[in-house]
Every structure is written in C-alpha cells, then in structure tokens.
Design a protein around this motif. Structure first.
Motif, PDB file in Angstrom:
ATOM      1  N   ALA A  16       9.321   5.343  -5.627  1.00 53.84           N
ATOM      2  CA  ALA A  16       8.064   5.309  -6.376  1.00 53.84           C
ATOM      3  C   ALA A  16       7.593   6.716  -6.732  1.00 53.84           C
ATOM      4  O   ALA A  16       7.109   6.964  -7.844  1.00 53.84           O
ATOM      5  N   MET A  17       7.731   7.643  -5.779  1.00 51.96           N
ATOM      6  CA  MET A  17       7.364   9.032  -6.055  1.00 51.96           C
ATOM      7  C   MET A  17       8.205   9.608  -7.196  1.00 51.96           C
ATOM      8  O   MET A  17       7.681  10.257  -8.113  1.00 51.96           O
ATOM      9  N   TYR A  23       8.875   1.684   4.792  1.00 52.22           N
ATOM     10  CA  TYR A  23       9.253   1.554   3.378  1.00 52.22           C
ATOM     11  C   TYR A  23       9.567   2.920   2.758  1.00 52.22           C
ATOM     12  O   TYR A  23       9.164   3.226   1.639  1.00 52.22           O
ATOM     13  N   PHE A  24      10.282   3.724   3.526  1.00 47.29           N
ATOM     14  CA  PHE A  24      10.535   5.103   3.113  1.00 47.29           C
ATOM     15  C   PHE A  24      11.291   5.176   1.789  1.00 47.29           C
ATOM     16  O   PHE A  24      10.913   5.938   0.887  1.00 47.29           O
ATOM     17  N   LEU A  25      12.376   4.395   1.678  1.00 49.09           N
ATOM     18  CA  LEU A  25      13.180   4.462   0.457  1.00 49.09           C
ATOM     19  C   LEU A  25      12.385   3.983  -0.757  1.00 49.09           C
ATOM     20  O   LEU A  25      12.450   4.583  -1.833  1.00 49.09           O
ATOM     21  N   GLY A  26      11.614   2.904  -0.574  1.00 47.11           N
ATOM     22  CA  GLY A  26      10.792   2.420  -1.670  1.00 47.11           C
ATOM     23  C   GLY A  26       9.734   3.436  -2.075  1.00 47.11           C
ATOM     24  O   GLY A  26       9.439   3.608  -3.264  1.00 47.11           O
ATOM     25  N   PRO A  68       0.802  -1.233   0.000  1.00 45.42           N
ATOM     26  CA  PRO A  68       0.000   0.000   0.000  1.00 45.42           C
ATOM     27  C   PRO A  68       0.827   1.271   0.000  1.00 45.42           C
ATOM     28  O   PRO A  68       0.518   2.217  -0.726  1.00 45.42           O
ATOM     29  N   ILE A  69       1.888   1.306   0.808  1.00 46.64           N
ATOM     30  CA  ILE A  69       2.660   2.539   0.926  1.00 46.64           C
ATOM     31  C   ILE A  69       3.347   2.886  -0.393  1.00 46.64           C
ATOM     32  O   ILE A  69       3.321   4.042  -0.843  1.00 46.64           O
ATOM     33  N   VAL A  70       3.940   1.899  -1.031  1.00 43.72           N
ATOM     34  CA  VAL A  70       4.633   2.142  -2.299  1.00 43.72           C
ATOM     35  C   VAL A  70       3.638   2.562  -3.384  1.00 43.72           C
ATOM     36  O   VAL A  70       3.903   3.485  -4.170  1.00 43.72           O
ATOM     37  N   VAL A  71       2.471   1.920  -3.413  1.00 47.71           N
ATOM     38  CA  VAL A  71       1.461   2.268  -4.421  1.00 47.71           C
ATOM     39  C   VAL A  71       0.944   3.679  -4.202  1.00 47.71           C
ATOM     40  O   VAL A  71       0.843   4.483  -5.137  1.00 47.71           O
ATOM     41  N   TRP A  72       0.612   4.009  -2.950  1.00 50.57           N
ATOM     42  CA  TRP A  72       0.123   5.356  -2.665  1.00 50.57           C
ATOM     43  C   TRP A  72       1.205   6.402  -2.929  1.00 50.57           C
ATOM     44  O   TRP A  72       0.897   7.521  -3.379  1.00 50.57           O
ATOM     45  N   ALA A  73       2.462   6.057  -2.658  1.00 52.41           N
ATOM     46  CA  ALA A  73       3.556   6.985  -2.930  1.00 52.41           C
ATOM     47  C   ALA A  73       3.670   7.263  -4.425  1.00 52.41           C
ATOM     48  O   ALA A  73       3.925   8.402  -4.846  1.00 52.41           O
ATOM     49  N   PHE A  74       3.485   6.224  -5.236  1.00 55.69           N
ATOM     50  CA  PHE A  74       3.533   6.418  -6.688  1.00 55.69           C
ATOM     51  C   PHE A  74       2.438   7.382  -7.132  1.00 55.69           C
ATOM     52  O   PHE A  74       2.683   8.312  -7.913  1.00 55.69           O
ATOM     53  N   PHE A  75       1.225   7.189  -6.617  1.00 54.70           N
ATOM     54  CA  PHE A  75       0.125   8.068  -7.003  1.00 54.70           C
ATOM     55  C   PHE A  75       0.309   9.474  -6.434  1.00 54.70           C
ATOM     56  O   PHE A  75      -0.108  10.460  -7.053  1.00 54.70           O
TER      57      PHE A  75
END
Length: 319
Positions: free
Chosen positions: A293-294, A286-289, A102-109
C-alpha cells in the motif's frame, strides 16, 4: 458560466475535490496534501484570498458575472462540489475501510504523505538557513499536534463555530488533518454524527466557522506563498515529515480516557514496530500488505507529479 463549468478541466478539479474530501474524513490526513500533490494548492489559496469586501463592490458595480470571474468561481464551485460530495458519500466507506483494514489504509496514507515531500521540496529554489529553520519548526509543530491528548467538549453553536474555523485552518495545511484536530478536542464524533444524520443547525454553525477560518487563513497563506515562497514551502515540508508520526500504521493503545457522559474517548496510542504490534496485540501485522500500500501511494504521487509537469510543459509549448 455553465459552458465553462462543464469543460473537462473542471471535471478534473471536481475529481481532486473528491480526493480531498475523502482525505479530510480520515483523522490524520489533510486535504491540503491532496491539493498540493495534484497541482491546485496555489490556485486554491489565490482564489480564496480574492473573496472579500471588494468582491461585493465588484458585484454591485459590474454584476454577478464579473464578481464570479474575479473569485475564480468555476474553479471553487467544482472543487467544493467534489469535496462535499465526497464527505457525504464516502464517509461511510472510509469508516468501513478504517474499521476493517486499518493498517493497510494507514500505510497507504503514510506513503502518500511521505512521497508528497518530494514535489514540495523540489519547489524550494535554494535551501538557506531560514528554510532549514522553517522545516525544523514545521516538524516540531506537527509532532506537538500529534502529542495532543484526546479531550471532550460539548457541541454548542459557539464550540461548533470555532471548531470549524480551527479544523479548516488545519485542513488547508498539507500534513495537518482538520479531522485529527476535531478528534483531539473531542468534537469529532458529534460532527460526524451531524453529517450522517444531517443535523442542519449543527452543520450550519460548523460551516460558518469553517468558511470564516478558510477565508482568513487562506489569505495569510497566499500572501506567505507569494512573499516568502521557499521558507513557506520548507515549513510545509516540515509539517509533512512531522505528521508521519500521526499516520504510522502500527499503533498500540497505552491508556483510555472517559468522556463527560461516561463513554470512552479515543485511547492514547503509541507507535510500535510491526513485530511488536503482532506480539502484543495477537493480530497479524499485515506487513506485506502495508508495504504494498505504501509503494502504491508513492507511485501514485510521483505519477501525478509527472503528469502535472507534463501538462504544464505542453501548455508552455502551445503558448
């Protein structure tokens, strides 16, 4: 018509539709954002605004081919074919990614929406006080939407119809997600279940509302974009900036709500910093990931804008 449809342009339009459909499945991301950054937003609004009673008159007088050209039918067919294909084929994949990463996906968006501000703001010819006012209004509207509390309504033909109309109006606005609105009014699970289980009656009522809302709201937006372009674009920039609150990757549940049938609804969430999330939840941030993603999303948006501007420049030179 078929030869026109299979030209490479319409494969590209269909691909944009697939991206829009994938975004619309996620509660918090708008397909309108994808349409804008991929350069088809204005054409989408204009094409939809051409559909009306006069279309039927052209159909009767000049035939199907003339009516099809008048509404830019090839474009709309390719786009909505991509959207529907994505919704029915990628819904499970998006749900899987949101559940497991979830965190990586939301970061991408988050990066996608943040970077989308750049191409939209560049189209504002001059930042007047009206533009700044529209921007503040857009931010306030998006934050107001983000503060809505989850509720629940029964899925009836009437509620499905008006839910579809409301969701589609939100979907076509960059930054406000139609699926997020459905989640807040408590009908999102029923709609997703109808898609997965192909409940034809529910889908027909929802689609009827979505179609009605789309035709009416797109006409209004198209008129605003042509009559007051800078103010309207400034408003859309504000909506994008305000919607960043919705898609912030690190969230903690503050309370839970119970639905009509006793099941738990989506919990109320609050945004926190990565370190606070890790400390309170016991899970890694998952800060770095998330940062990666951002950055990937930002690069993607700027690359799409560059390719779009390059394509427009080549077309102008050819003419």
């Amino acid at each position: 018509m078929s030869q026109m449809f299979f030209r490479s342009r319409y494969w590209g339009v269909a691909a944009r539709g697939i991206a829009m459909g994938a975004a619309d499945v996620v509660p918090g991301v708008s397909g309108g954002t994808i349409a804008f950054i991929t350069g088809i937003y204005q054409e989408l609004l204009d094409s939809l605004s051409r559909i009306g009673p006069h279309t039927f008159a052209i159909l009767v007088k000049d035939g199907i081919a003339a009516a099809w050209r008048q509404i830019n039918g090839n474009f709309l067919l390719a786009l909505f074919a991509g959207i529907l294909t994505s919704i029915f084929s990628l819904a499970k994949l998006i749900s899987f990614l949101l559940h497991n990463y979830p965190i990586v996906v939301w970061a991408f968006f988050f990066g996608l929406i943040l970077a989308s501000v750049v191409p939209i703001a560049r189209r504002v010819s001059r930042w007047t006080w009206q533009c700044w006012g529209a921007l503040i209004l857009g931010v306030a509207l998006a934050i107001l939407v983000s503060e809505m509390r989850p509720t629940e309504i029964t899925a009836t033909p009437t509620t499905l119809f008006f839910s579809g109309a409301l969701a589609i109006c939100a979907m076509i606005l960059p930054g406000i997600s139609g699926s997020f609105i459905l989640l807040m009014i408590g009908i999102y699970p029923q709609v997703i279940a109808a898609v997965h289980q192909f409940q034809l009656s529910a889908l027909v009522w929802f689609a009827a509302g979505a179609g009605s809302g789309l035709l009416l709201f797109s006409r209004l937006l198209s008129w605003l974009m042509h009559r007051f372009p800078s103010v309207t674009l400034s408003f859309l920039v504000g909506i994008l900036l305000g919607s960043l609150k919705i898609v912030w990757p690190w969230k903690l549940a503050t309370s839970e709500m119970v639905g009509l049938d006793g099941d738990k609804l989506a919990p109320m969430m609050s945004n926190v910093l990565p370190a606070e999330f890790a400390s309170a939840s016991g899970h890694p941030s998952y800060f770095l990931g998330a940062v990666a993603a951002m950055m990937a999303a930002v690069i993607l948006v700027l690359a799409v804008e560059w390719l779009s501007l390059r394509h427009v420049g080549n077309v102008v030179q050819e003419k």
